[in-house]
Design a protein around this motif. Structure first.
Motif, PDB file in Angstrom:
ATOM      1  N   GLY A  22       0.943  -1.308  -0.027  1.00 36.45           N
ATOM      2  CA  GLY A  22      -0.041   0.011   0.069  1.00 36.45           C
ATOM      3  C   GLY A  22       0.974   1.261  -0.058  1.00 36.45           C
ATOM      4  O   GLY A  22       0.587   2.101  -0.667  1.00 36.45           O
ATOM      5  N   ARG A  23       1.875   1.418   0.730  1.00 39.27           N
ATOM      6  CA  ARG A  23       2.700   2.630   0.801  1.00 39.27           C
ATOM      7  C   ARG A  23       3.441   2.639  -0.411  1.00 39.27           C
ATOM      8  O   ARG A  23       3.436   4.241  -0.918  1.00 39.27           O
ATOM      9  CB  ARG A  23       3.980   2.137   1.871  1.00 39.27           C
ATOM     10  CG  ARG A  23       4.517   3.364   2.325  1.00 39.27           C
ATOM     11  CD  ARG A  23       3.865   4.245   3.226  1.00 39.27           C
ATOM     12  NE  ARG A  23       4.306   5.755   2.934  1.00 39.27           N
ATOM     13  CZ  ARG A  23       4.205   6.489   3.972  1.00 39.27           C
ATOM     14  NH1 ARG A  23       3.651   6.082   5.154  1.00 39.27           N
ATOM     15  NH2 ARG A  23       4.242   7.868   3.920  1.00 39.27           N
ATOM     16  N   GLN A  24       3.745   1.838  -1.139  1.00 33.10           N
ATOM     17  CA  GLN A  24       4.221   2.222  -2.500  1.00 33.10           C
ATOM     18  C   GLN A  24       3.387   2.832  -3.320  1.00 33.10           C
ATOM     19  O   GLN A  24       3.809   3.687  -4.124  1.00 33.10           O
ATOM     20  CB  GLN A  24       4.862   0.928  -3.120  1.00 33.10           C
ATOM     21  CG  GLN A  24       5.814   1.077  -4.395  1.00 33.10           C
ATOM     22  CD  GLN A  24       6.355  -0.373  -4.671  1.00 33.10           C
ATOM     23  OE1 GLN A  24       6.419  -1.178  -4.049  1.00 33.10           O
ATOM     24  NE2 GLN A  24       7.038  -0.347  -6.183  1.00 33.10           N
ATOM     25  N   LEU A  25       2.163   2.316  -3.432  1.00 30.81           N
ATOM     26  CA  LEU A  25       1.174   2.901  -4.540  1.00 30.81           C
ATOM     27  C   LEU A  25       0.757   4.184  -3.843  1.00 30.81           C
ATOM     28  O   LEU A  25       0.696   5.293  -4.708  1.00 30.81           O
ATOM     29  CB  LEU A  25      -0.056   2.039  -4.321  1.00 30.81           C
ATOM     30  CG  LEU A  25      -0.005   0.599  -5.277  1.00 30.81           C
ATOM     31  CD1 LEU A  25      -0.970  -0.354  -4.834  1.00 30.81           C
ATOM     32  CD2 LEU A  25       0.013   0.999  -6.720  1.00 30.81           C
ATOM     33  N   ILE A  26       0.604   4.296  -2.407  1.00 29.08           N
ATOM     34  CA  ILE A  26       0.107   5.739  -2.069  1.00 29.08           C
ATOM     35  C   ILE A  26       1.232   6.867  -2.275  1.00 29.08           C
ATOM     36  O   ILE A  26       1.027   8.023  -2.598  1.00 29.08           O
ATOM     37  CB  ILE A  26      -0.165   5.605  -0.639  1.00 29.08           C
ATOM     38  CG1 ILE A  26      -1.662   4.940  -0.343  1.00 29.08           C
ATOM     39  CG2 ILE A  26      -0.029   6.885   0.369  1.00 29.08           C
ATOM     40  CD1 ILE A  26      -1.953   4.533   1.053  1.00 29.08           C
ATOM     41  N   ASP A  27       2.577   6.488  -2.040  1.00 31.13           N
ATOM     42  CA  ASP A  27       3.515   7.392  -2.180  1.00 31.13           C
ATOM     43  C   ASP A  27       3.801   8.049  -3.804  1.00 31.13           C
ATOM     44  O   ASP A  27       3.816   8.942  -3.912  1.00 31.13           O
ATOM     45  CB  ASP A  27       4.975   6.616  -1.712  1.00 31.13           C
ATOM     46  CG  ASP A  27       5.243   6.806  -0.324  1.00 31.13           C
ATOM     47  OD1 ASP A  27       4.330   7.787   0.409  1.00 31.13           O
ATOM     48  OD2 ASP A  27       5.914   5.980   0.290  1.00 31.13           O
ATOM     49  N   LEU A  77      -4.715  16.886  -0.922  1.00 32.89           N
ATOM     50  CA  LEU A  77      -5.709  15.652  -0.483  1.00 32.89           C
ATOM     51  C   LEU A  77      -6.138  15.841   0.921  1.00 32.89           C
ATOM     52  O   LEU A  77      -5.594  17.063   1.904  1.00 32.89           O
ATOM     53  CB  LEU A  77      -4.773  14.689  -0.688  1.00 32.89           C
ATOM     54  CG  LEU A  77      -4.399  14.255  -2.101  1.00 32.89           C
ATOM     55  CD1 LEU A  77      -3.276  13.141  -1.904  1.00 32.89           C
ATOM     56  CD2 LEU A  77      -5.488  13.734  -2.773  1.00 32.89           C
ATOM     57  N   VAL A  78      -7.332  15.426   1.374  1.00 25.67           N
ATOM     58  CA  VAL A  78      -8.179  15.576   2.445  1.00 25.67           C
ATOM     59  C   VAL A  78      -7.463  14.726   3.409  1.00 25.67           C
ATOM     60  O   VAL A  78      -7.897  14.684   4.885  1.00 25.67           O
ATOM     61  CB  VAL A  78      -9.437  15.455   2.504  1.00 25.67           C
ATOM     62  CG1 VAL A  78     -10.195  16.263   1.420  1.00 25.67           C
ATOM     63  CG2 VAL A  78      -9.986  13.857   2.196  1.00 25.67           C
ATOM     64  N   SER A  79      -6.413  14.038   3.427  1.00 24.25           N
ATOM     65  CA  SER A  79      -5.886  13.278   4.569  1.00 24.25           C
ATOM     66  C   SER A  79      -4.396  13.140   3.901  1.00 24.25           C
ATOM     67  O   SER A  79      -3.885  13.303   3.079  1.00 24.25           O
ATOM     68  CB  SER A  79      -6.202  11.903   4.484  1.00 24.25           C
ATOM     69  OG  SER A  79      -6.200  10.840   3.523  1.00 24.25           O
ATOM     70  N   SER A  80      -3.411  12.910   5.119  1.00 21.59           N
ATOM     71  CA  SER A  80      -2.046  12.967   4.860  1.00 21.59           C
ATOM     72  C   SER A  80      -1.816  11.348   4.637  1.00 21.59           C
ATOM     73  O   SER A  80      -2.548  10.491   4.521  1.00 21.59           O
ATOM     74  CB  SER A  80      -1.333  12.781   6.125  1.00 21.59           C
ATOM     75  OG  SER A  80      -1.674  12.023   7.161  1.00 21.59           O
ATOM     76  N   ARG A  81      -0.532  11.219   3.909  1.00 24.95           N
ATOM     77  CA  ARG A  81      -0.248   9.799   3.532  1.00 24.95           C
ATOM     78  C   ARG A  81      -0.300   8.876   4.986  1.00 24.95           C
ATOM     79  O   ARG A  81      -0.740   7.661   4.595  1.00 24.95           O
ATOM     80  CB  ARG A  81       1.376   9.808   3.124  1.00 24.95           C
ATOM     81  CG  ARG A  81       1.561  10.618   2.015  1.00 24.95           C
ATOM     82  CD  ARG A  81       3.091  10.754   1.594  1.00 24.95           C
ATOM     83  NE  ARG A  81       3.356  11.607   0.647  1.00 24.95           N
ATOM     84  CZ  ARG A  81       4.080  11.569  -0.418  1.00 24.95           C
ATOM     85  NH1 ARG A  81       4.699  10.265  -0.669  1.00 24.95           N
ATOM     86  NH2 ARG A  81       4.381  12.681  -1.337  1.00 24.95           N
ATOM     87  N   ALA A 100       4.362   6.859 -12.804  1.00 27.10           N
ATOM     88  CA  ALA A 100       3.916   6.214 -11.603  1.00 27.10           C
ATOM     89  C   ALA A 100       4.022   4.453 -11.950  1.00 27.10           C
ATOM     90  O   ALA A 100       3.091   3.980 -12.404  1.00 27.10           O
ATOM     91  CB  ALA A 100       2.543   6.540 -11.248  1.00 27.10           C
ATOM     92  N   LYS A 101       5.372   4.045 -11.820  1.00 26.64           N
ATOM     93  CA  LYS A 101       5.551   2.686 -12.414  1.00 26.64           C
ATOM     94  C   LYS A 101       4.579   1.612 -11.843  1.00 26.64           C
ATOM     95  O   LYS A 101       4.346   0.620 -12.379  1.00 26.64           O
ATOM     96  CB  LYS A 101       7.125   2.666 -12.369  1.00 26.64           C
ATOM     97  CG  LYS A 101       7.748   3.244 -13.150  1.00 26.64           C
ATOM     98  CD  LYS A 101       9.474   2.901 -12.971  1.00 26.64           C
ATOM     99  CE  LYS A 101      10.073   3.880 -13.871  1.00 26.64           C
ATOM    100  NZ  LYS A 101      11.643   3.368 -13.620  1.00 26.64           N
ATOM    101  N   THR A 102       4.498   1.834 -10.540  1.00 29.22           N
ATOM    102  CA  THR A 102       3.674   0.833  -9.864  1.00 29.22           C
ATOM    103  C   THR A 102       2.116   0.567 -10.518  1.00 29.22           C
ATOM    104  O   THR A 102       1.581  -0.453 -10.574  1.00 29.22           O
ATOM    105  CB  THR A 102       3.776   0.724  -8.337  1.00 29.22           C
ATOM    106  OG1 THR A 102       4.937   1.120  -7.978  1.00 29.22           O
ATOM    107  CG2 THR A 102       3.107  -0.291  -7.447  1.00 29.22           C
TER     108      THR A 102
END
Length: 335
Positions: free
Chosen positions: A221-226, A239-243, A295-297
């Protein structure tokens, strides 16, 4: 208030039925013939909650061509790839007074709505509400009554009287809305959320809880979110929330709130329907390219989902061919 629910699938039925139960006048408009036939045959839609208490709820159902009402608000719950056709077929009952509201998955729908409605008449949002369409005219509301929540925002980011009236009706329907004045940030935060859960659960045909309990789920999840957050920063989207808040929301939703739920993309995949991956992970990748960011992932996962669709289509062709061959052999033997 008077609503026209454009699309009587899982989310359309849930929103429309709950708004109807809150005292509103709701007409459902659909184009899927098996759904139309079953609802008319039954006199409504069967509704369950967590696979229990299945009961018939009478509803009004029309096709785009047969409907000639004048609703205050049109609520759009179609698949992204179906929206353009729905809008064209419904255009005859649109007018300048009406508002368009939607909580559809993915991105791409707002530009289509702008072709028919003024910016100050468009309200959009996101829904963290799990619902399953078991089949034509048969829907299952996942979670106890009042479970889930949603966000909504005006395209102009200036809430007006109609926005507040809609908010109040959604609150009465126990949708737990939150009104924001950050339009694109609100929508993109949910797109990013879906780009993790929908895609990964669909790829491996697993419920959300199985993903959440996987020891490497955080890393995936972290890879996609980053990647997605990096792109939004380049595009100027707040965005309405932080990472970290987004990661926490993913954890809570998968492991605690909806562990047994299969996302809508999975439901499309197993029923051999096209997925909306191009409007979720694919949209993030497209936005990245506009800012020279690969966004390679997200690109990789988009292609993997399409490979899975291709594989399932080939399997279906093989099954259909084998079935036709067996029928032909049976007919030859009978002759």
């Amino acid at each position: 208030m008077k609503f026209a629910m454009i699309g009587a699938g899982a989310m359309g039925l849930r929103y429309g039925i709950l708004l109807q139960e809150a005292g509103n006048d709701v007409t459902f408009i659909d184009t899927w013939q098996p759904n139309i036939d079953k609802i008319r045959e039954q006199g409504g839609a069967y509704v369950s909650r967590d696979h229990k208490d299945r009961h018939l709820v009478p509803i009004k159902l029309e096709t785009p061509e047969s409907y000639h009402g004048d609703p205050d608000i049109l609520i759009f719950f179609t698949k992204q790839m179906q929206l353009a056709d729905f809008l064209k077929r419904c255009e005859h009952f649109f007018n300048d007074r009406q508002y368009a509201f939607t909580c559809m998955n993915g991105m791409g729908h707002i530009e289509k709505l702008q072709q028919y409605f003024a910016d100050d008449k468009i309200i959009a949002g996101t829904a963290l509400i799990a619902t399953v369409l078991n089949g034509p005219g048969d829907v299952d509301f996942m979670g106890k009554r009042g479970a889930g929540k949603m966000n909504m925002a005006n395209l102009t980011e200036k809430p007006d009287e109609m926005t507040h009236r809609l908010f109040d009706e959604l609150e009465k329907a126990q949708m737990h809305p939150t009104l924001t004045t950050n339009f694109k940030g609100t929508l993109m935060t949910k797109v990013i959320f879906n780009s993790v859960i929908n895609t990964l659960c669909t790829m491996f045909e697993i419920p959300m809880g199985e993903l959440g309990n996987f020891e490497k789920a955080y890393d995936l999840g972290r890879q996609l979110i980053d990647e997605a957050y990096d792109i939004c920063e380049r595009d100027g989207i707040t965005l309405v929330s932080s990472r970290e808040e987004e990661m926490h929301a993913l954890d809570i939703n998968t492991r605690i709130d909806m562990p047994l739920h299969y996302p809508s993309m999975y439901q499309d995949m197993i029923h051999d329907r096209p997925t909306e991956v191009d409007y979720i992970n694919g949209y993030i990748a497209k936005l990245g390219r506009e800012h020279n960011y690969e966004a390679k992932t997200h690109i990789f996962l988009t292609n993997l989902v399409h490979l899975a669709e291709y594989h399932r289509a080939n399997e279906k062709k093989a099954r259909d061919a084998a079935k036709a061959e067996a029928m032909q052999a049976k007919t030859t033997q009978s002759a």
